[in-house]
Scaffold this motif. Structure first.
Motif, short mmCIF file in Angstrom:
data_model
loop_
_atom_site.label_atom_id
_atom_site.label_comp_id
_atom_site.label_asym_id
_atom_site.label_seq_id
_atom_site.Cartn_x
_atom_site.Cartn_y
_atom_site.Cartn_z
N ALA A 49 0.84 -1.21 0.00
CA ALA A 49 0.00 0.00 0.00
C ALA A 49 0.87 1.26 0.00
N LEU A 50 1.95 1.23 0.76
CA LEU A 50 2.83 2.41 0.80
C LEU A 50 3.51 2.62 -0.56
N GLU A 51 3.86 1.53 -1.21
CA GLU A 51 4.47 1.67 -2.55
C GLU A 51 3.44 2.24 -3.54
N ALA A 52 2.20 1.79 -3.42
CA ALA A 52 1.15 2.33 -4.29
C ALA A 52 0.97 3.83 -4.04
N LEU A 53 1.04 4.23 -2.77
CA LEU A 53 0.95 5.67 -2.47
C LEU A 53 2.13 6.42 -3.09
N ASN A 54 3.31 5.82 -3.02
CA ASN A 54 4.48 6.45 -3.66
C ASN A 54 4.22 6.66 -5.15
N ILE A 55 3.68 5.65 -5.79
CA ILE A 55 3.43 5.71 -7.24
C ILE A 55 2.42 6.80 -7.56
#
Lengths: 222, 458
Positions: free
Chosen positions: B395-401
């Motif tokens: 989820a945090l990586e998706a937020l980064n993206i």
């Protein structure tokens, strides 16, 4: 309008439940609906005025903002919670008759259907507009609705169905209600529902969303 | 947790029609074996199902199967999956569902024997347990008819077994409405995972016992509910896109238990599961407009192995019955993709790029489905030591993206949407990696009358 009444309206609109509530961040540490409602009563403001001049107008603004896509559901739910916190202080005045409810609204998702998100939104908005709401939940048989109607004569009924396959159940439910009560107002809603369907099964009105239900109910205030 | 390494770790290898672990079926479909097939979904028109209407119900399903396969034949289809997603009455009284499988299987067999048209039935019983509130996930008597339908339906010709299981939905519904991401995590990575372990162990046993294929499970009642709520503008789209990522951790459990694919069509978590496990997947997009608005109409096709229409009622349209019409639309979609695959890597990559680019920056839910982002997120979804940690990292990586796409100006979102990004990040970062610590943190905050912790082994 008194300053406290104005503040109460503002905090309900903003969704500030009480002083401890973290939302909205810009009102952190400030007093919320619970505190302002108590203050209004302390100042001797008429409980009916608190409801009619602050709480209901605040929820009308919230409902309008929602229907214009200016806020999301969580903000609306927080406003409803804020109103609930204020109503907690007003409860004794309903019992004593100092505040009059606009009427009773019985809400249910029809038998065979488990979807409750739409139903909950309607419930919340109708309650926020000053009605007493009895939420019967999901997968509700006609008998339960009829029993509740029997216990609450003059109530308006709201029915929800999300699936094309449970529309028939909605038709059956309306049919069962009409067999014993031809005059009761029945509002229906849900993704596959249309006014044409409402007419066909004998319901009075198809509400496209919670606000339409609230608007329609204005004509039936007891 | 079984998966520690991606089966597909290069975005260029994440391609429609090709899965590292293809699934071969009884009548010869090779799903993920180099071409995309149509997966037709359908339902009854508005009608009752009871003893008086059962013949009519059966007529509808025969008509649907006949019409669809005849149209597929006319269009030189290479193969079709018919998904039979049962309605309440068909699962409660399994004999109704089993008879309908038999009817459709007869039609499939006839077209295979007479014309060589390959087709299979995906049998998807609805999860009856949600009819009890709070649900008895492990001890409900409603598990009995569900599994009777799995067993007898498989024997009657339901070759691909799937479900949209509902463990954790009791918590998820309210969590979605409140945009409470911590409660969504609890619903999916604690309750959902635990229920998936329970139910998929049994489904895989049924499949193995009957020589059938355990397909997969979509987080339809969770992530698709979020998508639909976002489309109605009830909740932010950024929130729905994060819910999708969290749902991967829950849906992959079916494969840990032995499911081999194809994944379910309405599970947009499929691309991540394909990257992590190599199983073939099914997706739905523009050709599912009959069922719901989709913000990912083209990009959904980019890495799929089956292409579905979600569901359409058996009603008359100008060109014929609606399922027949949708069969034709699906067939033209897959024909185009299969032509690209036949022409070679460059053509397939070009078609995929157009599908991706036409959607990618229109919605955060599309953005996370771009193959390069699927790989980026999938790497994070397997690096932790718990399901909670995996969901958190993903989820945090998706937020980064999403934040990168906003910062670059490629994606634009309203202030109402972007206001949720820091809130989501803070909330997700506050979740402990350890499941026990997370449960301890969440229990006091949840309405414990809405679910039975012991039914999840808690």
């Amino acid at each position: 309008m008194s300053e406290s009444l104005k503040k109460l309206k503002e905090v309900v609109e903003a969704g500030k439940v009480n002083k401890d509530a973290a939302f909205p961040p810009q009102l952190k540490g400030q007093e919320g609906a619970s505190e302002w409602a108590a203050k209004c009563l302390e100042e001797g403001i008429n409980p009916q005025s608190i409801l009619s001049d602050a709480l209901i107008p605040a929820m009308e603004v919230v409902g309008k903002n929602f229907s214009e896509n200016k806020i999301f559901v969580p903000q609306m739910l927080l406003s409803a919670k804020a109103m609930g916190a204020a109503m907690h202080h007003l409860k004794p005045f309903f019992t004593s008759g100092d505040i009059k409810s606009k009427g009773t609204f019985i809400m249910a998702t029809v038998k065979g259907d488990l979807h409750d998100i739409g139903k909950n939104l309607v419930t919340m908005m109708v309650e926020g507009s000053g009605w007493t709401v009895i939420d019967l939940g999901v997968d509700v048989p006609s008998e339960k609705i009829l029993k509740t109607l029997d216990e609450n004569p003059g109530a308006v009924i709201g029915l929800s169905a999300l699936l094309t396959t449970t529309m028939t159940s909605m038709g059956d439910t309306v049919g069962d209600i009409r067999e014993v009560n031809k005059d009761v107002q029945i509002i229906i809603g849900g993704a596959p529902i249309t006014q044409e369907f409402a007419d066909k099964i004998g319901a009075n009105y198809y509400a496209k969303g919670p606000n339409e239900a609230v608007e329609y109910l204005k004509d039936f205030v007891s | 947790m079984k998966y520690k390494k991606l089966v597909i770790d290069n975005p260029q290898d994440l391609m429609f029609g090709i899965a590292p672990n293809p699934v071969k079926t009884r009548r010869g479909l090779e799903i993920g074996g180099g071409q995309v097939y149509s997966e037709l979904n359908f339902t009854l028109p508005t009608m009752k199902i009871n003893n008086d209407t059962i013949k009519e119900v059966q007529r509808h399903y025969r008509e649907i199967a006949e019409g669809a396969l005849e149209r597929a034949l006319e269009l030189n289809s290479k193969g079709v999956v018919l998904e039979f997603e049962t309605l309440l009455e068909m699962t409660k009284t399994p004999s109704i569902g089993v008879d309908l499988v038999k009817i459709m299987n007869e039609v499939c067999e006839k077209y295979y024997a007479n014309h060589g048209l390959k087709s299979e039935i995906r049998l998807t019983p609805n999860d009856l347990r949600e009819f009890e509130r709070p649900a008895l996930q492990r001890t409900s008597s409603l598990l009995e008819p569900m599994f009777e339908l799995f067993e007898k339906g498989a024997q009657a010709g339901g070759d691909l077994l799937s479900i949209e299981s509902t463990g954790g939905k009791e918590v998820s519904d309210n969590a979605l409405m409140m945009c409470d991401i911590k409660a969504v995590f609890f619903a999916l990575t604690v309750l959902g995972v635990r229920d998936m372990q329970f139910i998929w162990k049994r489904i895989v046993e049924v499949a193995e016992k009957n020589g059938k294929i355990a397909g997969g499970d979509s987080a339809c009642g969770f992530a698709n509910t979020a998508m639909v709520l976002a489309e109605k503008k009830f909740i932010p789209r950024v929130f729905a896109s994060i819910v999708r990522i969290v749902s991967v951790v829950r849906s992959i459990v079916a494969h840990e238990q032995g499911a081999v694919g194809p994944e379910k069509d309405c599970g947009y978590e499929g691309p991540f599961i394909k990257a992590i496990t190599g199983v073939p997947i099914s997706m739905e997009g523009k050709t599912a407009a009959c069922a719901h608005l989709s913000p990912i109409g083209n990009i959904a096709f980019a890495v799929t192995d089956l292409w579905s229409n979600e569901s359409v009622q058996n009603i008359k349209l100008l060109a014929g019955m609606a399922p027949t019409v949708y069969m034709e639309q699906l067939e033209y979609d897959v024909r185009l993709a299969n032509t690209a695959l036949r022409e070679g890597t460059a053509s397939a990559a070009l078609l995929q790029r157009l599908m991706v680019q036409s959607d990618i920056y229109t919605d955060p839910q599309a953005l996370v489905l771009a193959p390069e982002n699927v790989i980026r997120i999938s790497k994070q979804l397997i690096k932790g030591d718990s399901y909670v940690a995996n969901a958190k990292n993903g989820a945090l990586e998706a937020l980064n993206i999403i934040e990168e796409a906003l910062a670059s100006g490629q994606m634009k979102l309203s202030d109402m949407e972007t206001a949720y990004l820091p809130v989501l990040r803070d909330d997700i970062e506050s979740i402990p990696d350890n499941e026990s610590a997370f449960v301890e943190m969440m229990m006091p905050m949840l309405d414990q009358s809405s679910f039975l912790a012991k039914e999840y082994g808690l």
